[in-house]
Enzyme design. Structure first.
Site, mmCIF file in Angstrom:
data_model
loop_
_atom_site.group_PDB
_atom_site.id
_atom_site.type_symbol
_atom_site.label_atom_id
_atom_site.label_comp_id
_atom_site.label_asym_id
_atom_site.label_seq_id
_atom_site.Cartn_x
_atom_site.Cartn_y
_atom_site.Cartn_z
ATOM 1 N N HIS A 16 -18.256 -18.827 19.973
ATOM 2 C CA HIS A 16 -17.957 -19.270 18.604
ATOM 3 C C HIS A 16 -17.783 -20.775 18.480
ATOM 4 O O HIS A 16 -17.525 -21.277 17.394
ATOM 5 C CB HIS A 16 -16.672 -18.596 18.105
ATOM 6 C CG HIS A 16 -15.436 -19.171 18.733
ATOM 7 N ND1 HIS A 16 -15.059 -18.876 20.013
ATOM 8 C CD2 HIS A 16 -14.534 -20.065 18.269
ATOM 9 C CE1 HIS A 16 -13.958 -19.554 20.310
ATOM 10 N NE2 HIS A 16 -13.618 -20.282 19.273
HETATM 11 C C1 UD1 Z 1 -11.162 -22.189 14.906
HETATM 12 C C2 UD1 Z 1 -10.697 -23.384 15.715
HETATM 13 C C3 UD1 Z 1 -11.111 -23.205 17.168
HETATM 14 C C4 UD1 Z 1 -10.602 -21.881 17.721
HETATM 15 C C5 UD1 Z 1 -11.010 -20.743 16.801
HETATM 16 C C6 UD1 Z 1 -10.346 -19.473 17.247
HETATM 17 C C7 UD1 Z 1 -10.657 -25.540 14.547
HETATM 18 C C8 UD1 Z 1 -11.336 -26.827 14.367
HETATM 19 N N1 UD1 Z 1 -11.333 -24.611 15.244
HETATM 20 O O1 UD1 Z 1 -12.581 -22.144 14.978
HETATM 21 O O2 UD1 Z 1 -10.547 -24.245 17.941
HETATM 22 O O3 UD1 Z 1 -11.162 -21.691 18.982
HETATM 23 O O4 UD1 Z 1 -10.588 -21.006 15.455
HETATM 24 O O5 UD1 Z 1 -11.073 -18.355 16.853
HETATM 25 O O6 UD1 Z 1 -9.553 -25.362 14.107
HETATM 26 N N2 UD1 Z 1 -14.452 -17.164 9.049
HETATM 27 C C9 UD1 Z 1 -14.369 -15.933 8.445
HETATM 28 N N3 UD1 Z 1 -13.160 -15.276 8.465
HETATM 29 C C10 UD1 Z 1 -12.057 -15.809 8.987
HETATM 30 C C11 UD1 Z 1 -12.134 -17.066 9.593
HETATM 31 C C12 UD1 Z 1 -13.337 -17.733 9.616
HETATM 32 O O7 UD1 Z 1 -15.348 -15.407 7.949
HETATM 33 O O8 UD1 Z 1 -10.994 -15.159 8.941
HETATM 34 C C13 UD1 Z 1 -15.753 -17.862 9.124
HETATM 35 C C14 UD1 Z 1 -15.991 -18.822 7.941
HETATM 36 O O9 UD1 Z 1 -17.349 -18.770 7.629
HETATM 37 C C15 UD1 Z 1 -15.644 -20.165 8.543
HETATM 38 C C16 UD1 Z 1 -16.058 -20.005 9.998
HETATM 39 O O10 UD1 Z 1 -15.797 -18.652 10.300
HETATM 40 O O11 UD1 Z 1 -16.315 -21.223 7.908
HETATM 41 C C17 UD1 Z 1 -15.317 -20.913 10.955
HETATM 42 O O12 UD1 Z 1 -13.887 -20.751 10.815
HETATM 43 P P1 UD1 Z 1 -12.896 -21.955 11.201
HETATM 44 O O13 UD1 Z 1 -11.501 -21.495 11.124
HETATM 45 O O14 UD1 Z 1 -13.262 -23.165 10.438
HETATM 46 O O15 UD1 Z 1 -13.277 -22.284 12.686
HETATM 47 P P2 UD1 Z 1 -13.411 -21.321 13.948
HETATM 48 O O16 UD1 Z 1 -14.807 -21.369 14.433
HETATM 49 O O17 UD1 Z 1 -12.793 -20.003 13.665
HETATM 50 N N1 UDP Z 2 -9.981 -12.024 21.109
HETATM 51 C C1 UDP Z 2 -9.721 -10.832 20.435
HETATM 52 N N2 UDP Z 2 -10.787 -10.151 19.908
HETATM 53 C C2 UDP Z 2 -12.066 -10.575 20.044
HETATM 54 C C3 UDP Z 2 -12.307 -11.792 20.741
HETATM 55 C C4 UDP Z 2 -11.237 -12.497 21.258
HETATM 56 O O1 UDP Z 2 -8.575 -10.410 20.318
HETATM 57 O O2 UDP Z 2 -12.980 -9.920 19.545
HETATM 58 C C5 UDP Z 2 -8.819 -12.773 21.646
HETATM 59 C C6 UDP Z 2 -8.894 -13.112 23.107
HETATM 60 O O3 UDP Z 2 -8.282 -12.086 23.878
HETATM 61 C C7 UDP Z 2 -8.115 -14.405 23.203
HETATM 62 C C8 UDP Z 2 -8.325 -15.042 21.863
HETATM 63 O O4 UDP Z 2 -8.815 -14.028 20.992
HETATM 64 O O5 UDP Z 2 -6.724 -14.157 23.339
HETATM 65 C C9 UDP Z 2 -9.349 -16.131 21.993
HETATM 66 O O6 UDP Z 2 -9.625 -16.615 20.748
HETATM 67 P P1 UDP Z 2 -10.924 -17.450 20.436
HETATM 68 O O7 UDP Z 2 -11.976 -17.217 21.457
HETATM 69 O O8 UDP Z 2 -11.261 -17.168 19.027
HETATM 70 O O9 UDP Z 2 -10.371 -18.940 20.482
HETATM 71 P P2 UDP Z 2 -10.230 -20.024 21.646
HETATM 72 O O10 UDP Z 2 -9.396 -19.437 22.725
HETATM 73 O O11 UDP Z 2 -11.591 -20.429 22.065
HETATM 74 O O12 UDP Z 2 -9.566 -21.183 20.987
#
Ligand code: UD1
Ligand code: UDP
Length: 359
Positions: free
Chosen positions: A204
């Site tokens: 992601h």
């Molecule tokens: C964010 C964090 C990243 C973290 C990740 C955990 C930042 C800059 N990035 O990335 O460090 O690893 O969360 O998962 O803070 N969306 C949905 N539903 C949701 C949330 C997001 O559909 O509940 C979609 C939207 O299209 C959104 C995109 O995901 O634009 C990205 O979401 P965003 O929270 O901006 O960044 P992440 O990639 O989730």
């Molecule tokens: N995770 C989860 N369901 C999923 C994928 C990940 O519960 O389908 C959990 C995973 O066990 C870990 C956390 O989400 O604890 C990691 O989050 P993510 O990869 O979104 O963020 P990052 O760690 O890269 O910031």
């Protein structure tokens, strides 16, 4: 009063040991959810599965550009902190929620504690690298998970007395929930999988997913693993990734895509996987803790401890290297030690916060 700021799934998971400890000690605290993640699978499911109390506030900021999201979080956090007389607020990791929460609090002269301080990928193309550096430099209490993280902070001139090496709260979360996961869910049966006979993948990161070329390579790499090993590749897809795969019409036939899973389901899948392929930070750590080999589909990592102990390799985002990574790591035997502590990070952090309140 301790304010716990969170907004994304991993912050909910990694703050859960801190929240449980505040509950256990019957401390005055509140949860402020920014609403950065908001769909059921990215948010509510974790409160339900981990049996966490409701946030007192939810800012409902939703998605947007970095500046939009960060600005909305700052405005909302400021509004809450003007009302709530907090002694300290805690932020976690490297998200927009963490940096905006820390900035709003520090401008109000509320002390900030940064959980998971001091991680560095040394790659400023990552939005997370900018967030973690800023959050560290705004914080009064830096809860570093490892000695390496502490050294990064010292190198940047942060005062030694502000830093406390606690281990990573992800260890607490894994230890607290693995047994519960084995009792409560049976995701292998649901997905018709056999232990150690499938690969688990997640992706992601902005730099992987927003790049069409990299996203296609990652999908091609996972597909080639499925073909070569004749084993399923299970891929719970983050909404950002799902959206891009759909927009670009990327062919994903060989890959077992599922919606994002709850923590109990994901933890069980991780613990029984042959290996994991990921660009996630938390998943690199969890695989290491669970004794499961990991190939990280990135060119750098802020979790170098996993490389040092031999649980993880960096394979970048090219199909051929991803396949080669799987060839190499799938046969590893877990003889490494967990470098992230003994599962008492949450307790240590709350102990420091409770002492801070009385100063
Ligand atoms: C964010 C964090 C990243 C973290 C990740 C955990 C930042 C800059 N990035 O990335 O460090 O690893 O969360 O998962 O803070 N969306 C949905 N539903 C949701 C949330 C997001 O559909 O509940 C979609 C939207 O299209 C959104 C995109 O995901 O634009 C990205 O979401 P965003 O929270 O901006 O960044 P992440 O990639 O989730
Ligand atoms: N995770 C989860 N369901 C999923 C994928 C990940 O519960 O389908 C959990 C995973 O066990 C870990 C956390 O989400 O604890 C990691 O989050 P993510 O990869 O979104 O963020 P990052 O760690 O890269 O910031």
């Amino acid at each position: 009063m301790i304010g716990i700021i969170l907004g994304t799934r991993l912050e909910i998971i990694k703050m859960s040991p801190v929240i449980r400890e505040c509950e256990r000690r019957d401390l005055d605290y509140f949860i402020l959810h920014t609403g950065q993640h908001y769909t059921y699978e990215m948010d509510r499911v974790f409160f339900e599965e981990l049996e966490l109390p409701e946030p007192r506030y939810n800012l409902d900021v939703g998605s947007g550009t970095h500046a939009e999201q960060t600005a909305r979080i700052m405005t909302g956090v400021e509004r809450v902190l003007v009302e709530e007389a907090s002694d300290i607020v805690l932020v976690q990791g490297d998200t927009n929620t963490a940096v905006a929460g820390a900035l709003a609090a520090s401008k109000l002269h509320v002390r900030v504690g940064h959980v998971e301080a001091g991680l560095r990928s040394f790659n400023r193309w990552m939005p997370e690298e900018i967030n973690r550096i800023l959050a560290d430099h705004m914080s009064d209490y830096l809860f570093a998970p490892t000695e390496k993280a502490r050294e990064n902070l010292l190198r940047e001139g942060i005062d030694e007395w502000k830093i406390c090496v606690t281990g990573n709260t992800v260890v607490d979360a894994v230890y607290q929930n693995l047994d519960i996961s084995m009792k409560k869910v049976n995701i292998l049966k649901e997905l018709d999988l056999q232990p150690k006979s499938y690969f688990l993948a997640t992706a992601h990161r902005q730099e992987n997913i927003d790049s069409t070329a990299r996203l296609r390579e990652i999908v091609r790499g996972l597909d080639s693993i499925q073909k070569e090993f004749s084993l399923p590749v299970v891929f719970p897809v983050h909404p950002r990734t799902e959206k891009r795969i759909r927009e670009l019409g990327v062919e994903t036939n060989g890959i077992g895509m599922t919606k994002p899973l709850g923590f109990l389901e994901f933890l069980q899948l991780e613990s029984q996987a042959k290996m994991v392929l990921t660009d996630s930070g938390g998943v690199q750590e969890e695989a290491c803790i669970l004794g499961v080999p990991c190939a990280t589909m990135r060119y750098d990592t802020e979790r170098p401890e996993t490389l040092d102990v031999g649980s993880n390799i960096l394979v970048g985002a090219e199909a051929q290297r991803i396949l080669e990574g799987a060839r190499s790591a799938a046969s590893w035997t877990a003889r490494w030690r967990n470098p992230y502590g003994d599962g008492i990070a949450g307790k240590m952090i709350v102990m420091v916060c409770a002492a801070a309140r009385s100063n």
